[in-house]
Design an enzyme around this catalytic site. Structure first.
Site, PDB file in Angstrom:
ATOM      1  N   LYS A 151       0.809  -1.218   0.000  1.00 50.50           N
ATOM      2  CA  LYS A 151       0.000   0.000   0.000  1.00 50.50           C
ATOM      3  C   LYS A 151       0.848   1.277   0.000  1.00 50.50           C
ATOM      4  O   LYS A 151       0.471   2.271  -0.600  1.00 50.50           O
ATOM      5  CB  LYS A 151      -0.914   0.019   1.229  1.00 50.50           C
ATOM      6  CG  LYS A 151      -1.911  -1.123   1.301  1.00 50.50           C
ATOM      7  CD  LYS A 151      -3.190  -0.746   0.617  1.00 50.50           C
ATOM      8  CE  LYS A 151      -4.364  -1.688   0.811  1.00 50.50           C
ATOM      9  NZ  LYS A 151      -4.165  -3.081   1.008  1.00 50.50           N
ATOM     10  N   GLU A 166     -10.582   5.923   2.182  1.00 52.34           N
ATOM     11  CA  GLU A 166     -11.440   4.858   2.694  1.00 52.34           C
ATOM     12  C   GLU A 166     -10.534   3.686   3.019  1.00 52.34           C
ATOM     13  O   GLU A 166      -9.444   3.564   2.457  1.00 52.34           O
ATOM     14  CB  GLU A 166     -12.456   4.459   1.630  1.00 52.34           C
ATOM     15  CG  GLU A 166     -11.945   3.443   0.584  1.00 52.34           C
ATOM     16  CD  GLU A 166     -10.768   3.908  -0.263  1.00 52.34           C
ATOM     17  OE1 GLU A 166     -10.589   5.134  -0.423  1.00 52.34           O
ATOM     18  OE2 GLU A 166     -10.021   3.038  -0.753  1.00 52.34           O
ATOM     19  N   SER A 208       1.930  -9.772  -0.751  1.00 52.19           N
ATOM     20  CA  SER A 208       1.563  -8.353  -0.751  1.00 52.19           C
ATOM     21  C   SER A 208       1.688  -7.693   0.615  1.00 52.19           C
ATOM     22  O   SER A 208       1.892  -6.485   0.708  1.00 52.19           O
ATOM     23  CB  SER A 208       0.131  -8.192  -1.268  1.00 52.19           C
ATOM     24  OG  SER A 208      -0.761  -9.029  -0.553  1.00 52.19           O
TER      25      SER A 208
HETATM   26  C1  LIG Z   1      -5.168  -4.109   0.619  1.00 54.83           C
HETATM   27  C2  LIG Z   1      -4.450  -5.374   0.480  1.00 54.83           C
HETATM   28  C3  LIG Z   1      -4.690  -6.226  -0.612  1.00 54.83           C
HETATM   29  C4  LIG Z   1      -5.755  -5.979  -1.638  1.00 54.83           C
HETATM   30  O1  LIG Z   1      -5.593  -4.841  -2.417  1.00 54.83           O
HETATM   31  P1  LIG Z   1      -5.136  -4.872  -3.916  1.00 54.83           P
HETATM   32  O2  LIG Z   1      -5.430  -3.499  -4.403  1.00 54.83           O
HETATM   33  O3  LIG Z   1      -5.938  -5.922  -4.630  1.00 54.83           O
HETATM   34  O4  LIG Z   1      -3.692  -5.181  -3.945  1.00 54.83           O
HETATM   35  C5  LIG Z   1      -3.913  -7.354  -0.721  1.00 54.83           C
HETATM   36  N1  LIG Z   1      -2.982  -7.668   0.196  1.00 54.83           N
HETATM   37  C6  LIG Z   1      -2.742  -6.881   1.264  1.00 54.83           C
HETATM   38  C7  LIG Z   1      -1.705  -7.273   2.242  1.00 54.83           C
HETATM   39  C8  LIG Z   1      -3.456  -5.713   1.441  1.00 54.83           C
HETATM   40  O5  LIG Z   1      -3.212  -4.940   2.506  1.00 54.83           O
END
Ligand SMILES: *Cc1c(COP(=O)(O)O)cnc(C)c1O
Length: 408
Positions: free
Chosen positions: A86, A108, A376
């Site tokens: 993020k 948000e 992620s």
């Molecule tokens: C917010 C989040 C996601 C989902 O968001 P995308 O925009 O699809 O990447 C995925 N993994 C983590 C760790 C997140 O915090």
């Protein structure tokens, strides 16, 4: 206006007329910044000195041996400051807010990760910050609410509708309409009206650029398949971007929740429940009933619990360039445990979706193949959910108490 920012039949900019000038300004400033080497240098500099870029690419030696199939590599977005990809997007938008001389940002948040990242950026850049969050999500992600407040953000509980992310988005849009002269809306994923999908994907493309270079350095060749979880789609587009022109299979993994046949999931592109519609400022694929009402979504991972999905990804599905699959909560929890035990890594439950799908497909691959999984984020924030899922009664009581607090 509505003809710009289309990806196939998806995208566009479906916003109230009062927002036209703000959106126009943002598109212009982003367009200029993207072409400006100085901006790019500033962006890369802040990510390498303030966050953890370039993030490493980890060879998962134990998982590779355990499955006895393809070589498994993990892109470590969990090592970013605030624990997920993020920050890549948020720092970029913070720099744009400064260029536009806006003293205030709003956002948000669902899982809370985007709220924490935005509040962090606001603290660093000296901006006022308001975060909208559904009450159900606030109860699920209590530690993130705590940190947003410590960082100086005002967290506004959203009591409307399902009290989830989609309701928080509506509130944030309302705020933006009222305060657009002073306020930049920091959208958290590659959705929303143009230029957000393109802009967020551009900021996240740093993930794929690094990963491609790293895998070429370690293996001297490209991966066979790349896996990423798909909430709104930003981490997936971020890593996929570098491989679009290569013979590499790209797999987006959505939340299968309790199973695609139960209706309790967030599988917009991998189930038959998604339909074309217009909401939240863009034309995309949404989980909706026959009257066009948005459905309730379900996932063990709050960050994947969203009715819409990036118009860019919807278009890539139509073109057949990205394959979409779903992993159920149960599969995800199993995959999560395996990653923790075998590698000592703690993926976020969102990221564990990518692992779960990769693990299902490993038997189809062989020792010559390489797979790349985007981790992620890190799973620390999911402590309550995971403890609950593994049936710890002490934690269950604790969680109920917290939820009751927010309902009061
Ligand atoms: C917010 C989040 C996601 C989902 O968001 P995308 O925009 O699809 O990447 C995925 N993994 C983590 C760790 C997140 O915090």
């Amino acid at each position: 206006m509505v003809h710009r920012g289309y990806y196939g039949e998806f995208g566009g900019s479906f916003i109230p007329e009062v927002l036209f000038s703000s959106i126009e300004e943002l598109a212009d400033v982003f367009g200029q910044a993207r072409e400006d080497p100085g901006f790019r240098a500033e962006y890369e500099n802040i990510l390498s000195t303030y966050s953890c870029r370039p993030t490493p690419l980890t060879f998962a030696e134990n998982l590779t041996r355990y499955f006895g199939s393809a070589r498994i590599y993990i892109k470590r977005e969990d090592l970013n400051h605030t624990g997920a990809h993020k920050l890549n997007n948020v720092m970029g938008q913070g720099l744009l807010a400064k260029r536009m001389r806006k003293p205030r940002v709003i956002a948000e948040t669902g899982a809370g990760q985007h709220g924490v990242a935005t509040a962090t950026m606001a603290a660093r850049f000296g901006l006022q910050c308001t975060i909208y969050m559904g009450m159900v999500d606030m109860a699920r992600q209590r530690p993130n609410v705590f940190w947003m407040e410590r960082l100086g953000a005002e967290v506004v509980p959203v009591r409307d509708g399902t009290r989830l992310l989609k309701d928080a988005i509506n509130e944030a849009l309302r705020d933006w309409i009222t305060n657009m002269d002073t306020t930049h809306y920091v959208l958290g994923t590659a959705c929303g009206p143009h230029p957000f999908p393109e802009m967020v994907a551009w900021f996240q493309s740093i993930i794929g650029r690094e990963a491609r270079e790293q895998i070429m350095k370690y293996e001297g060749r490209l991966p066979t398949r790349v896996y990423a979880c798909v909430g709104g789609g930003s981490n997936a587009l971020g890593i996929f971007n570098a491989f679009f022109n290569d013979p590499v299979a790209l797999v987006g993994v959505e939340a299968g929740g309790q199973g695609l046949y139960t209706g309790k999931h967030a599988a917009r592109l991998s189930s038959r429940d998604g339909a074309v519609g217009v909401a939240h400022g863009y034309k995309g694929c949404f989980l909706q009933d026959r009257d066009g009402q948005m459905k309730q979504t379900h996932s063990v991972a709050a960050g994947l619990d969203y009715v819409g999905v990036s118009p860019v990804l919807a278009s890539l599905k139509c073109k057949g360039r990205v394959r979409f699959e779903a992993a159920t909560d149960e599969e995800v929890l199993k995959a999560f445990s395996l990653v923790v035990r075998k590698e000592g890594l703690v993926p976020a439950l969102e990221s564990a979706h990518a692992f779960a799908q990769a693990f299902k497909e490993l038997p189809d691959l062989c020792g010559h193949d390489i797979i790349l999984i985007n981790q992620s984020g890190r799973g620390d924030k999911d402590i309550f959910t995971i403890a609950d899922a593994f049936g710890d009664p002490g934690w269950q009581a604790f969680i109920k108490e917290r939820a009751a607090e927010y309902d009061a």
